[in-house]
Design a protein around this motif. Sequence first.
Motif, PDB file in Angstrom:
ATOM      1  N   THR A 101       0.815  -1.210   0.000  1.00 57.78           N
ATOM      2  CA  THR A 101       0.000   0.000   0.000  1.00 57.78           C
ATOM      3  C   THR A 101       0.849   1.259   0.000  1.00 57.78           C
ATOM      4  O   THR A 101       0.504   2.253  -0.630  1.00 57.78           O
ATOM      5  CB  THR A 101      -0.916   0.030   1.231  1.00 57.78           C
ATOM      6  N   LYS A 102       1.962   1.209   0.686  1.00 56.03           N
ATOM      7  CA  LYS A 102       2.784   2.412   0.736  1.00 56.03           C
ATOM      8  C   LYS A 102       3.234   2.799  -0.666  1.00 56.03           C
ATOM      9  O   LYS A 102       3.126   3.947  -1.092  1.00 56.03           O
ATOM     10  CB  LYS A 102       3.999   2.171   1.624  1.00 56.03           C
ATOM     11  N   CYS A 105       0.401   4.152  -2.768  1.00 55.90           N
ATOM     12  CA  CYS A 105       0.104   5.558  -2.505  1.00 55.90           C
ATOM     13  C   CYS A 105       1.127   6.469  -3.139  1.00 55.90           C
ATOM     14  O   CYS A 105       0.774   7.491  -3.745  1.00 55.90           O
ATOM     15  CB  CYS A 105       0.063   5.833  -0.997  1.00 55.90           C
ATOM     16  N   THR A 108       0.446   6.629  -6.752  1.00 56.32           N
ATOM     17  CA  THR A 108      -0.713   7.483  -7.058  1.00 56.32           C
ATOM     18  C   THR A 108      -0.307   8.942  -7.050  1.00 56.32           C
ATOM     19  O   THR A 108      -0.626   9.708  -7.964  1.00 56.32           O
ATOM     20  CB  THR A 108      -1.817   7.275  -6.018  1.00 56.32           C
ATOM     21  N   VAL A 120      -3.379   7.187 -12.667  1.00 52.28           N
ATOM     22  CA  VAL A 120      -4.040   7.694 -11.467  1.00 52.28           C
ATOM     23  C   VAL A 120      -5.368   6.969 -11.265  1.00 52.28           C
ATOM     24  O   VAL A 120      -5.701   6.537 -10.161  1.00 52.28           O
ATOM     25  CB  VAL A 120      -4.292   9.215 -11.564  1.00 52.28           C
ATOM     26  N   ASP A 121      -6.113   6.816 -12.338  1.00 50.23           N
ATOM     27  CA  ASP A 121      -7.392   6.101 -12.235  1.00 50.23           C
ATOM     28  C   ASP A 121      -7.179   4.680 -11.751  1.00 50.23           C
ATOM     29  O   ASP A 121      -7.888   4.190 -10.877  1.00 50.23           O
ATOM     30  CB  ASP A 121      -8.074   6.040 -13.611  1.00 50.23           C
ATOM     31  N   SER A 124      -6.075   4.703  -8.049  1.00 50.89           N
ATOM     32  CA  SER A 124      -7.122   5.102  -7.096  1.00 50.89           C
ATOM     33  C   SER A 124      -8.214   4.049  -7.021  1.00 50.89           C
ATOM     34  O   SER A 124      -8.779   3.810  -5.955  1.00 50.89           O
ATOM     35  CB  SER A 124      -7.696   6.477  -7.414  1.00 50.89           C
ATOM     36  N   ARG A 125      -8.461   3.378  -8.137  1.00 53.93           N
ATOM     37  CA  ARG A 125      -9.427   2.279  -8.078  1.00 53.93           C
ATOM     38  C   ARG A 125      -8.930   1.182  -7.150  1.00 53.93           C
ATOM     39  O   ARG A 125      -9.690   0.600  -6.378  1.00 53.93           O
ATOM     40  CB  ARG A 125      -9.645   1.704  -9.472  1.00 53.93           C
ATOM     41  N   LEU A 127      -6.870   1.516  -4.654  1.00 51.01           N
ATOM     42  CA  LEU A 127      -6.954   1.953  -3.261  1.00 51.01           C
ATOM     43  C   LEU A 127      -8.395   1.910  -2.775  1.00 51.01           C
ATOM     44  O   LEU A 127      -8.675   1.529  -1.641  1.00 51.01           O
ATOM     45  CB  LEU A 127      -6.388   3.376  -3.127  1.00 51.01           C
ATOM     46  N   ALA A 128      -9.318   2.290  -3.656  1.00 44.48           N
ATOM     47  CA  ALA A 128     -10.724   2.246  -3.268  1.00 44.48           C
ATOM     48  C   ALA A 128     -11.141   0.819  -2.952  1.00 44.48           C
ATOM     49  O   ALA A 128     -11.869   0.563  -1.985  1.00 44.48           O
ATOM     50  CB  ALA A 128     -11.598   2.817  -4.367  1.00 44.48           C
ATOM     51  N   ILE A 131     -10.325  -0.118   0.440  1.00 47.70           N
ATOM     52  CA  ILE A 131     -11.094   0.498   1.522  1.00 47.70           C
ATOM     53  C   ILE A 131     -12.507  -0.052   1.575  1.00 47.70           C
ATOM     54  O   ILE A 131     -13.099  -0.187   2.651  1.00 47.70           O
ATOM     55  CB  ILE A 131     -11.152   2.032   1.320  1.00 47.70           C
ATOM     56  N   GLU A 132     -13.030  -0.382   0.410  1.00 42.93           N
ATOM     57  CA  GLU A 132     -14.440  -0.744   0.349  1.00 42.93           C
ATOM     58  C   GLU A 132     -14.756  -1.973   1.174  1.00 42.93           C
ATOM     59  O   GLU A 132     -14.036  -2.975   1.142  1.00 42.93           O
ATOM     60  CB  GLU A 132     -14.799  -1.023  -1.114  1.00 42.93           C
ATOM     61  N   PHE A 143      -3.590   0.782   6.162  1.00 35.73           N
ATOM     62  CA  PHE A 143      -2.898   2.007   5.770  1.00 35.73           C
ATOM     63  C   PHE A 143      -2.111   2.644   6.888  1.00 35.73           C
ATOM     64  O   PHE A 143      -1.605   3.754   6.742  1.00 35.73           O
ATOM     65  CB  PHE A 143      -3.920   3.027   5.231  1.00 35.73           C
TER      66      PHE A 143
ATOM     67  N   SER B  17       0.983   6.696   4.320  1.00 35.18           N
ATOM     68  CA  SER B  17       1.212   7.475   3.102  1.00 35.18           C
ATOM     69  C   SER B  17      -0.061   7.896   2.407  1.00 35.18           C
ATOM     70  O   SER B  17      -0.039   8.728   1.519  1.00 35.18           O
ATOM     71  CB  SER B  17       2.083   6.659   2.135  1.00 35.18           C
ATOM     72  N   ARG B  32     -15.062   6.407  -5.700  1.00 33.90           N
ATOM     73  CA  ARG B  32     -15.262   5.042  -6.164  1.00 33.90           C
ATOM     74  C   ARG B  32     -15.814   4.135  -5.085  1.00 33.90           C
ATOM     75  O   ARG B  32     -16.116   2.983  -5.337  1.00 33.90           O
ATOM     76  CB  ARG B  32     -13.944   4.462  -6.676  1.00 33.90           C
ATOM     77  N   ASP B  37     -19.501   3.704   2.614  1.00 34.14           N
ATOM     78  CA  ASP B  37     -18.099   3.516   2.975  1.00 34.14           C
ATOM     79  C   ASP B  37     -17.357   4.838   2.951  1.00 34.14           C
ATOM     80  O   ASP B  37     -16.491   5.098   3.785  1.00 34.14           O
ATOM     81  CB  ASP B  37     -17.419   2.541   2.005  1.00 34.14           C
TER      82      ASP B  37
END
Lengths: 395, 428
Positions: A101-102, A105, A108, A120-121, A124-125, A127-128, A131-132, A143, B17, B32, B37
């Motif tokens: 993850t580091k 990020c 990104t 970037v897309d 970020s997808r 990373l999302a 999280i989801e 994180f 980070s 997204r 969430d």
Amino acid sequence: MSENNMEIIKPEVMKSFIWLQTSDGSIQQVEEEVAMFCPMICREILQSGTGSSKNYAISLPQQVNPAVLSLILDYCRFHQVPGRSNKERKSFDEKFIRIDTKRLCELTSAADSLQLKPLVDLTSRALARMIEGKTPEEIRETFHLPDDLTEEEKLEPLKNTTDDPRIRLLNRLYARKRKELKEKKKLKNVEVEEERVDDRSVDDLLSFINGDEGPKGVRAKQKKKNRRRKEQSKDPLSTVNQNNKELGSLEAGGTVVPSPSRTSKLPDTSDDAFTTKGDFEEVDVDDGIDPARKEELDREVEDFARRLNSDWPERMHFASLGQERKLVPTSNGNGSLHRYSRLERRLDFPTACNIVGRCPIVTPTRFQLQKVLSVFCFDVQREIIDVLEVLHLFI
Amino acid sequence: MKKRKRTGQFSQGSIDSISNLPEDVMNLILVRLPIRDAVRTGILSKKWRYKWVNIPDIVFNEGCLMKGKSKTKHASAVDHVLLSHVGPICKFSCMSYVPGGSHFDRWILILSKKGIKKLSLKVNLLEKRYYVPSSIFNCQELCHLELFYCILKVPPTFKGFHNLLVLDLDNSISEDDIEYLISKCPLLERLKLYAEFFKRFHIHAPNLRYLEFYGFFRDLSIGSSPLLTNMSLDFCLPPDYWDDYEKGNNFLQFIGCSHGIERLALKGTVLQFLCVGSIPEKLSATYDHLKCLEVDIKLNSKEILAILCILRSAPNLKELKIGYYLDSVEGRYDLFEEEGDFWGAETQFDCLLSHLRTVEVFGVATLLDLVFIRCILSNAPVLEIMKIYTNDYVEAEEVSRILKELLRFRRASTAEILYLGHYEVTSW
């Protein structure tokens, strides 16, 4: 190389390189077509002509360190080849983002600074997706986020939802207005009764608008009531609070003159303008509006009231209670309500703000706000809510 | 999975980070996530508390609100999000079944101040239709509007949505209002309308590229829309309901639409409706760009003539989809007599479908339906694939007869004919 002696040189040898300098100062060279895949580098080359030699290397944004740069260049190198199928690209992307993850990020951040939107897309997808669906603890672990909120802070969002006075107020108002609109069509006599009930609230309203709120307001209310009673003997009333509490007019003093049915109690608009101005000045300490403007506002409001009056002379019989009719505006049902609200809009926004703003509403209680707004018709209420929101609630 | 974690000192390090990513990147990530969430990230840490309030898109879909919670809880969740949000909102979508009425009023008011660009609202069908408040007309940035089962009344003072590109109104507007609304939206590119019945449907939208209209119309005219490339018309009203209406030269009048059209769909009983007048041999102009034609046929007679008319005027057609539209099981068999005489000497399938590559036929039910298919096969030299579906009430015996007949047909190409079983109409 002269044109005559031009050798046939293989394309690979002719490849040109771009020089890039990363945040730590180190410089490296990259194939031109790979580097050109990044819009930012592309622009630098075309606009400022840098990058063609070691001394004139393009300096990359500070988010781009050598490790991340090599990842980005891998990405560019793959994708800039035109012949690849969508499937190939997709599967490359999937593998590409399987990093910790580091680094994801950092990637990104660096891709964003280089304006490499597809990357970037992609990141970020990714990373999302991380999280989801996870619980907060899981996300914090993934994180490495510090768990530094207090328990109250964590619960706060939940509290707001149910308790927000604005929401409850608005709900109540809309519900009430809808009900009243229905009733209005049927029972006109009963409405006269309702106005009586309303009067008390009008007093509250007057006192509230005159600058009192909270516990202080109660005392002031009493004072106002007495003063109002003294003024009864004055001229016939002017505007407002029609049967259905649907009309109102705003005065310079910010007071609303109550309904015609309570005529005996109610002073004339124009008179009231001056009297309540006096009242207002007594109570209100911090009135930022200078007298000249006040005059202007008074005039505007009078004008407005007159306009209202002139439109609906026919409903005057509702005002019957021994008072002069000519200054009574009415609402004729849906059609003229509509008209009414358009007129209302002529009270321009700064004026409305001023008028409303004179009542220092910081956090009105639901009760107070309800009282104020109940005087007006539905559409006007909405307008006022607009104004209030702009001023205070949606900063 | 490659394990690149052990790269040294940072393997299990406690370096955060992600919290320091710039706002627009953060928004890309949060947008997204399902809204629930995204809002919950507010309790992750101090830095995250207000990260979500800047998200540009707020989407409340059916899956995202918690199950079992009451409708007021849903509504208050939306309130919470809207009130805590900071900055402009680009997209707001509420398609889940929140009780309409007062809640939507409030939200539209808030959104109109937040520079909303894309708005989608769906009201619960079990409730009464929702009167969209006038504050929606203050949303000057609006470029995409979708309303389901609402009532939109356009005030005469409406100045227009100058940025509106996409409009999708399902049962939400009257015909006068829609004409007026469209005339005030000069940039409109995509229009999708579901309505019951429009007497006159005249649209003047110079920038229109895509039109989809579901609903019965008597008189359709599309003002100059030179960019219109995709048009689809559909309604299911059977002939008994088309009371006294002019048998003019409907067909020509209608098809005189944009010449740049690339895809044309005439579904339901539209084609039948258009055939009430007389049908010319050829249309007045050639539609060189028409690549895909989708039609539903009921009777194998006049409608075939209409299709032929279009085919003759569209030399570059690549894709053809024919649906044998059935409104009742019996209806199909009743037409035997009529259709039997159709393919006589007068009907010449004389156009060469020189670019046709794919054909799909839905709902074949009788051998008569195959006549047209046979004609296509023998006139399409570059046909690659033909897919055939039978109607789902056809019995196995009939199916085998149909297939046997199909096998006999001569093909002008080396096309592949696929029989894909019964066609199941998916409900809308």
